[in-house]
Design a protein around this motif. Structure first.
Motif, PDB file in Angstrom:
ATOM      1  N   VAL A   1      14.348 -10.348 -21.615  1.00  0.00           N
ATOM      2  CA  VAL A   1      14.296  -9.379 -20.544  1.00  0.00           C
ATOM      3  C   VAL A   1      13.967 -10.053 -19.074  1.00  0.00           C
ATOM      4  N   ARG A   2      14.855  -9.710 -18.402  1.00  0.00           N
ATOM      5  CA  ARG A   2      15.028 -10.568 -17.096  1.00  0.00           C
ATOM      6  C   ARG A   2      15.433  -9.540 -16.152  1.00  0.00           C
ATOM      7  N   GLY A   3      14.922  -9.448 -14.860  1.00  0.00           N
ATOM      8  CA  GLY A   3      15.629  -8.636 -13.737  1.00  0.00           C
ATOM      9  C   GLY A   3      14.909  -8.719 -12.525  1.00  0.00           C
ATOM     10  N   VAL A   4      15.366  -7.779 -11.518  1.00  0.00           N
ATOM     11  CA  VAL A   4      14.794  -7.713 -10.180  1.00  0.00           C
ATOM     12  C   VAL A   4      14.326  -6.333 -10.013  1.00  0.00           C
ATOM     13  N   VAL A   5      13.420  -6.200  -9.093  1.00  0.00           N
ATOM     14  CA  VAL A   5      12.752  -4.941  -8.759  1.00  0.00           C
ATOM     15  C   VAL A   5      12.235  -4.846  -7.414  1.00  0.00           C
ATOM     16  N   THR A   6      12.777  -3.857  -6.571  1.00  0.00           N
ATOM     17  CA  THR A   6      12.292  -3.918  -4.958  1.00  0.00           C
ATOM     18  C   THR A   6      10.926  -3.045  -5.187  1.00  0.00           C
ATOM     19  N   LEU A   7       9.775  -3.483  -4.735  1.00  0.00           N
ATOM     20  CA  LEU A   7       8.500  -2.693  -4.802  1.00  0.00           C
ATOM     21  C   LEU A   7       8.593  -1.877  -3.463  1.00  0.00           C
ATOM     22  N   PRO A   8       8.289  -0.741  -3.633  1.00  0.00           N
ATOM     23  CA  PRO A   8       8.694   0.298  -2.498  1.00  0.00           C
ATOM     24  C   PRO A   8       7.631  -0.123  -1.255  1.00  0.00           C
ATOM     25  N   HIS A   9       6.487  -0.667  -1.712  1.00  0.00           N
ATOM     26  CA  HIS A   9       5.627  -0.949  -0.738  1.00  0.00           C
ATOM     27  C   HIS A   9       5.301  -2.650  -0.378  1.00  0.00           C
ATOM     28  N   GLY A  10       6.202  -3.405  -0.893  1.00  0.00           N
ATOM     29  CA  GLY A  10       6.303  -4.696  -0.847  1.00  0.00           C
ATOM     30  C   GLY A  10       5.227  -5.584  -1.784  1.00  0.00           C
ATOM     31  N   THR A  11       5.192  -6.763  -1.537  1.00  0.00           N
ATOM     32  CA  THR A  11       4.260  -7.595  -2.166  1.00  0.00           C
ATOM     33  C   THR A  11       2.839  -7.723  -1.433  1.00  0.00           C
ATOM     34  N   GLY A  12       2.899  -7.667  -0.181  1.00  0.00           N
ATOM     35  CA  GLY A  12       1.533  -7.851   0.656  1.00  0.00           C
ATOM     36  C   GLY A  12       1.881  -9.343   1.190  1.00  0.00           C
ATOM     37  N   LYS A  13       2.670 -10.204   0.283  1.00  0.00           N
ATOM     38  CA  LYS A  13       2.740 -11.687   0.765  1.00  0.00           C
ATOM     39  C   LYS A  13       3.798 -12.013   1.614  1.00  0.00           C
ATOM     40  N   GLU A  14       3.495 -12.893   2.491  1.00  0.00           N
ATOM     41  CA  GLU A  14       4.418 -13.411   3.658  1.00  0.00           C
ATOM     42  C   GLU A  14       5.395 -14.256   2.701  1.00  0.00           C
ATOM     43  N   VAL A  15       6.605 -13.786   2.304  1.00  0.00           N
ATOM     44  CA  VAL A  15       7.701 -14.725   1.820  1.00  0.00           C
ATOM     45  C   VAL A  15       8.453 -15.682   2.581  1.00  0.00           C
TER      46      VAL A  15
ATOM     47  N   ALA B   1       3.155 -10.158  -9.677  1.00  0.00           N
ATOM     48  CA  ALA B   1       2.251  -9.653  -8.571  1.00  0.00           C
ATOM     49  C   ALA B   1       3.021  -8.590  -8.034  1.00  0.00           C
ATOM     50  N   ILE B   2       2.284  -7.566  -7.996  1.00  0.00           N
ATOM     51  CA  ILE B   2       2.526  -6.109  -7.316  1.00  0.00           C
ATOM     52  C   ILE B   2       2.046  -5.692  -6.266  1.00  0.00           C
ATOM     53  N   GLY B   3       1.202  -6.476  -5.337  1.00  0.00           N
ATOM     54  CA  GLY B   3       0.547  -6.025  -4.107  1.00  0.00           C
ATOM     55  C   GLY B   3      -0.852  -6.801  -4.174  1.00  0.00           C
ATOM     56  N   LYS B   4      -1.403  -6.385  -3.085  1.00  0.00           N
ATOM     57  CA  LYS B   4      -2.613  -6.666  -2.451  1.00  0.00           C
ATOM     58  C   LYS B   4      -3.798  -5.852  -2.875  1.00  0.00           C
ATOM     59  N   VAL B   5      -5.036  -6.469  -3.035  1.00  0.00           N
ATOM     60  CA  VAL B   5      -6.054  -5.340  -3.143  1.00  0.00           C
ATOM     61  C   VAL B   5      -6.246  -4.473  -1.845  1.00  0.00           C
ATOM     62  N   SER B   6      -6.011  -4.760  -0.644  1.00  0.00           N
ATOM     63  CA  SER B   6      -6.291  -4.050   0.536  1.00  0.00           C
ATOM     64  C   SER B   6      -5.200  -2.934   0.574  1.00  0.00           C
ATOM     65  N   PHE B   7      -3.892  -2.888  -0.346  1.00  0.00           N
ATOM     66  CA  PHE B   7      -3.228  -1.571  -0.408  1.00  0.00           C
ATOM     67  C   PHE B   7      -3.972  -0.605  -0.600  1.00  0.00           C
ATOM     68  N   THR B   8      -3.626   0.702  -0.545  1.00  0.00           N
ATOM     69  CA  THR B   8      -4.369   1.792  -1.137  1.00  0.00           C
ATOM     70  C   THR B   8      -4.120   1.828  -2.503  1.00  0.00           C
ATOM     71  N   ALA B   9      -4.898   2.734  -3.186  1.00  0.00           N
ATOM     72  CA  ALA B   9      -4.699   2.958  -4.866  1.00  0.00           C
ATOM     73  C   ALA B   9      -3.150   3.573  -4.931  1.00  0.00           C
ATOM     74  N   ASP B  10      -2.711   4.372  -4.069  1.00  0.00           N
ATOM     75  CA  ASP B  10      -1.500   5.209  -4.199  1.00  0.00           C
ATOM     76  C   ASP B  10      -0.227   4.062  -4.068  1.00  0.00           C
ATOM     77  N   LYS B  11      -0.318   3.037  -3.343  1.00  0.00           N
ATOM     78  CA  LYS B  11       0.674   2.213  -3.125  1.00  0.00           C
ATOM     79  C   LYS B  11       0.532   1.021  -4.158  1.00  0.00           C
ATOM     80  N   ILE B  12      -0.354   0.621  -4.478  1.00  0.00           N
ATOM     81  CA  ILE B  12      -0.733  -0.050  -5.823  1.00  0.00           C
ATOM     82  C   ILE B  12       0.087   0.596  -6.899  1.00  0.00           C
ATOM     83  N   ALA B  13      -0.210   1.926  -7.237  1.00  0.00           N
ATOM     84  CA  ALA B  13       0.405   2.712  -8.348  1.00  0.00           C
ATOM     85  C   ALA B  13       1.797   2.696  -8.093  1.00  0.00           C
ATOM     86  N   ASP B  14       2.252   3.046  -7.009  1.00  0.00           N
ATOM     87  CA  ASP B  14       3.808   3.184  -6.898  1.00  0.00           C
ATOM     88  C   ASP B  14       4.282   2.080  -6.977  1.00  0.00           C
ATOM     89  N   ASN B  15       4.087   0.854  -6.713  1.00  0.00           N
ATOM     90  CA  ASN B  15       4.537  -0.686  -6.851  1.00  0.00           C
ATOM     91  C   ASN B  15       4.428  -0.804  -8.289  1.00  0.00           C
TER      92      ASN B  15
END
Length: 229
Positions: free
Chosen positions: A59-73, A174-188
């Motif tokens: 199982v391998r793939g890619v996904v675009t997280l709707p609110h990004g990762t919060g990390k500067e890539v 990694a699906i986000g940062k703790v500073s995200f709202t709970a809704d954004k973490i859930a969406d990701n």
């Protein structure tokens, strides 16, 4: 066994033993039980009912997280001169070819993702021993080897991540940062879990999504209900 600190005990006490949480509940709870002074990363660990040793169960793939990762890539675009402007406009941090190939040969790997073109891959082959172990080798399957360099760079900058089941059958992401709202973490989280469900191999038998845990850097894990994701 190491003793838990007062804060760790308080965090652990907020998690109901044997309860399976919904994605939304877990996203709120992870924010509540994170006590570090920096912006912690939120992670998902998903145990799949597959045998990664078998090619037809990988199982391998890619996904675009709707609110990004919060990390500067940091993105390096290894491209020919005619594609340099396109890569720069899309936001690549480093753009060029031979000078960066020489830097990599010398051990430089201070980037998170490398995007390149099919015609350049031949030059990258000899650098596999440097790039491979660091997960930096571009791959057509993850969209990082393409003629559409601008789109590839923009996707990575916008929250596109790639994932792969490890040898124990677990996908970590990694699906986000703790500073995200709970809704954004859930969406990701939902976006990643939906993508994993769509990638279930035909050869996989029995329960596919065995367990799902959400945690942040140094927080306890919160177990999700795999049947509800």
């Amino acid at each position: 066994m190491a003793k838990l600190t007062k804060k760790q005990k308080e965090a652990q006490a907020k998690i109901e033993k044997d309860k399976l949480y919904s994605v939304q509940e877990a996203s709120s709870l992870v924010k509540e039980i994170t006590n570090v002074k920096f912006d912690a990363t939120v992670d998902l660990a998903v145990r799949l009912g597959v045998d990664p040793r078998k090619a037809n169960q990988m199982v391998r793939g890619v996904v675009t997280l709707p609110h990004g990762t919060g990390k500067e890539v940091k993105v390096l675009a290894l491209v020919t001169p005619d594609k340099e402007a396109e890569a720069k406009e899309a936001g690549a941090d480093f753009v060029g070819l031979d000078e960066f190939l020489d830097k990599i040969k010398g051990g430089w790997t201070d980037v998170d993702v490398i995007v390149t073109m099919p015609s350049v891959m031949g030059k990258l082959g000899p650098l596999g021993r440097i790039l491979g172990p660091r997960g930096l080798m571009p791959n057509p399957k993850t969209g990082t080897v393409t003629m559409d360099v601008g789109k590839a760079v923009a996707d990575v900058k916008g929250g596109k991540i790639d994932f792969k089941v490890d040898k124990t059958g677990i996908v970590h992401a990694a699906i986000g940062k703790v500073s995200f709202t709970a809704d954004k973490i859930a969406d990701n989280a939902k976006e990643l879990l939906d993508t994993l469900n769509k990638l279930k191999p035909a050869a996989a038998k029995g329960v596919y999504m065995k367990s799902v845990y959400m945690s942040s850097t140094m927080s306890p894990s919160v177990q999700l209900d795999p049947k509800a994701v």
